[in-house]
Design a protein around this motif. Sequence first.
Motif, mmCIF file in Angstrom:
data_model
loop_
_atom_site.group_PDB
_atom_site.id
_atom_site.type_symbol
_atom_site.label_atom_id
_atom_site.label_comp_id
_atom_site.label_asym_id
_atom_site.label_seq_id
_atom_site.Cartn_x
_atom_site.Cartn_y
_atom_site.Cartn_z
ATOM 1 N N ARG A 1 0.866 -1.004 0.124
ATOM 2 C CA ARG A 1 -0.095 -0.061 -0.101
ATOM 3 C C ARG A 1 0.882 1.183 0.281
ATOM 4 O O ARG A 1 0.471 2.271 -0.583
ATOM 5 N N ALA A 2 2.194 1.248 0.657
ATOM 6 C CA ALA A 2 2.837 2.383 0.687
ATOM 7 C C ALA A 2 3.383 2.680 -0.645
ATOM 8 O O ALA A 2 3.932 3.712 -1.159
ATOM 9 N N VAL A 3 3.733 1.451 -1.291
ATOM 10 C CA VAL A 3 4.395 1.627 -2.927
ATOM 11 C C VAL A 3 3.190 2.191 -3.741
ATOM 12 O O VAL A 3 3.450 3.178 -4.519
ATOM 13 N N ARG B 1 0.979 4.265 -2.774
ATOM 14 C CA ARG B 1 0.774 5.743 -1.988
ATOM 15 C C ARG B 1 2.045 6.621 -2.602
ATOM 16 O O ARG B 1 1.675 7.633 -3.195
ATOM 17 N N ALA B 2 3.015 6.090 -2.835
ATOM 18 C CA ALA B 2 4.294 6.669 -3.245
ATOM 19 C C ALA B 2 4.152 6.844 -4.579
ATOM 20 O O ALA B 2 4.582 8.046 -5.349
ATOM 21 N N GLU B 3 3.636 6.050 -5.401
ATOM 22 C CA GLU B 3 3.337 6.124 -6.816
ATOM 23 C C GLU B 3 2.449 7.284 -7.366
ATOM 24 O O GLU B 3 2.690 8.149 -8.049
ATOM 25 N N THR B 4 1.448 7.268 -6.316
ATOM 26 C CA THR B 4 0.252 8.290 -6.633
ATOM 27 C C THR B 4 1.107 9.735 -6.340
ATOM 28 O O THR B 4 0.877 10.828 -6.933
ATOM 29 N N GLN B 5 1.906 9.954 -5.298
ATOM 30 C CA GLN B 5 2.437 11.139 -4.845
ATOM 31 C C GLN B 5 3.364 11.628 -5.777
ATOM 32 O O GLN B 5 3.318 12.689 -6.226
ATOM 33 N N VAL B 6 4.304 10.692 -6.729
ATOM 34 C CA VAL B 6 5.002 10.946 -7.732
ATOM 35 C C VAL B 6 4.279 11.381 -8.963
ATOM 36 O O VAL B 6 4.487 12.717 -9.406
ATOM 37 N N MET B 7 3.121 10.832 -9.222
ATOM 38 C CA MET B 7 2.477 11.297 -10.334
ATOM 39 C C MET B 7 1.829 12.668 -10.008
ATOM 40 O O MET B 7 1.703 13.593 -11.063
ATOM 41 N N VAL B 8 1.403 12.807 -8.719
ATOM 42 C CA VAL B 8 0.695 14.116 -8.485
ATOM 43 C C VAL B 8 1.747 15.203 -8.657
ATOM 44 O O VAL B 8 1.504 16.428 -9.223
ATOM 45 N N LEU B 9 3.075 14.983 -8.304
ATOM 46 C CA LEU B 9 4.150 16.002 -8.586
ATOM 47 C C LEU B 9 4.297 16.414 -9.899
ATOM 48 O O LEU B 9 4.582 17.352 -10.155
ATOM 49 N N PHE B 10 4.476 15.306 -10.765
ATOM 50 C CA PHE B 10 4.499 15.555 -12.246
ATOM 51 C C PHE B 10 3.334 16.302 -12.665
ATOM 52 O O PHE B 10 3.553 17.223 -13.645
ATOM 53 N N ILE B 11 2.142 16.161 -12.381
ATOM 54 C CA ILE B 11 0.894 16.633 -12.936
ATOM 55 C C ILE B 11 1.108 18.462 -12.306
ATOM 56 O O ILE B 11 0.681 19.089 -12.987
ATOM 57 N N ILE B 12 1.455 18.575 -11.094
ATOM 58 C CA ILE B 12 1.606 19.807 -10.704
ATOM 59 C C ILE B 12 2.600 20.430 -11.530
ATOM 60 O O ILE B 12 2.446 21.865 -11.767
ATOM 61 N N SER B 13 3.791 19.940 -11.745
ATOM 62 C CA SER B 13 4.588 20.419 -12.869
ATOM 63 C C SER B 13 3.919 21.006 -14.091
ATOM 64 O O SER B 13 4.018 22.182 -14.697
ATOM 65 N N VAL B 14 2.976 20.055 -14.846
ATOM 66 C CA VAL B 14 2.374 20.302 -15.889
ATOM 67 C C VAL B 14 1.421 21.540 -15.807
ATOM 68 O O VAL B 14 1.225 22.742 -16.407
ATOM 69 N N ILE B 15 0.792 21.766 -14.470
ATOM 70 C CA ILE B 15 -0.194 22.853 -14.134
ATOM 71 C C ILE B 15 0.544 24.075 -14.096
ATOM 72 O O ILE B 15 0.113 25.000 -14.316
ATOM 73 N N GLY B 16 1.863 23.950 -13.409
ATOM 74 C CA GLY B 16 2.715 25.247 -13.414
ATOM 75 C C GLY B 16 2.993 25.709 -14.976
ATOM 76 O O GLY B 16 2.807 26.922 -14.963
ATOM 77 N N THR B 17 3.286 24.903 -15.569
ATOM 78 C CA THR B 17 3.422 25.299 -17.252
ATOM 79 C C THR B 17 2.162 26.054 -17.726
ATOM 80 O O THR B 17 2.362 27.058 -18.191
ATOM 81 N N VAL B 18 1.053 25.450 -17.306
ATOM 82 C CA VAL B 18 -0.209 26.114 -17.749
ATOM 83 C C VAL B 18 -0.465 27.601 -17.216
ATOM 84 O O VAL B 18 -0.831 28.413 -17.805
ATOM 85 N N LEU B 19 -0.068 27.776 -15.738
ATOM 86 C CA LEU B 19 -0.207 28.935 -15.055
ATOM 87 C C LEU B 19 0.819 29.877 -15.752
ATOM 88 O O LEU B 19 0.301 31.025 -15.792
ATOM 89 N N PHE B 20 1.818 29.476 -16.135
ATOM 90 C CA PHE B 20 2.950 30.369 -16.753
ATOM 91 C C PHE B 20 2.319 30.924 -18.266
ATOM 92 O O PHE B 20 2.139 32.182 -18.229
#
Length: 350
Positions: free
Chosen positions: A44-46, A48-67
């Motif tokens: 379950r921790a695995v 959870r970690a996969e989801t956290q990594v995916m969310v961080l990459f999505i945040i990066s994409v959102i940051g580009t859109v915000l730019f």
Amino acid sequence: MSDESHGGSRNSGAVDPVGQGGVDQFHNPGLPHHAERITDKDPRAVKRAETQVMVLFIISVIGTVLFFVGYFGVGHSGIEIGTKLRLQNTLIGLGTAFAMLGIGLGIIHWAKALMPDHESVELRHEIAPESQRAEAQEIIETILEESGMDRRKVLRNTLIGAVLVAPIPAVFMFRDLDRSQLGANAMVDRLRHTMWAKGVRLVRDPSGLPIKASDVQLGSAFHVIPEGLNELKEGKLNEKAKAVVLLMRLPEDKMTVSPGRETWNVDGIVAYSKICTHVGCPVALYEQQTHHLLCPCHQSTFDLTQECKVIFGPAGHALPQLPIEVDSEGYLVAQSDFQEPVGPSYWERG
């Protein structure tokens, strides 16, 4: 008298003589105890970690859109210029930060939580030329296996997406240096012409008060703009970025005046572009003892006594001089516009 008779260092035990088996006296501690991570024990921790990594990459994409929202969207709104600039700078800054941090933190979290966590020792050995290709292929396959790129396709795809869109803002920023369709010299033409013209008064920035020659004393420095700039409704900042100058007074016996510039000053009062010829930062520091102007961005230094010749730093061109004179009321006015383009010298100067 010998060192041995005094119980010197040779027999004291403080020094381990070469060739006397000293190496055998040290115990090899081996590898430290391996502490398993929670992702090594809990599936379950695995997840959870996969989801956290995916969310961080999505945040990066959102940051580009915000730019892009700040860079393009705010510029076409009808809000007041000061509010618009603050909002635009905020969105561009936050967007760039999220875009870069999202990728960086995502990759770090992936490596620390999901990649294999084990110690290994690899002995040095010479690689035979005929086996180099097979060895390189094995290394690449090991990297792919340990990173989980093949197994974790969602993470791989979000990482690829984030990496692909993150550089796009930089491409648009460089492209936007000159969006004109007028040709290769369009930027030079824009920098060649400012609001300065014959008879335009020099006024203080930002108050807009005109300046008399008697106001400028030895050692003083004024930040100056052309009269009428503060009344502009549109394009005010663009015009100010080109036209702003520094006004100073020098002892006339310390001035070097080139042929043709004899009438460009008023009793030692000179005006020079405030825009550094390196990358366009504002030259704002005046050292009245040496008569040097300093750009705080990259420490380019200009000698006012030598018509703002570069004496230190990366700038490759002297600051353009604004020809000035005095009108019938004693106020300082421009004789004409600058005789050369202002700003960075990497633009073609013709």
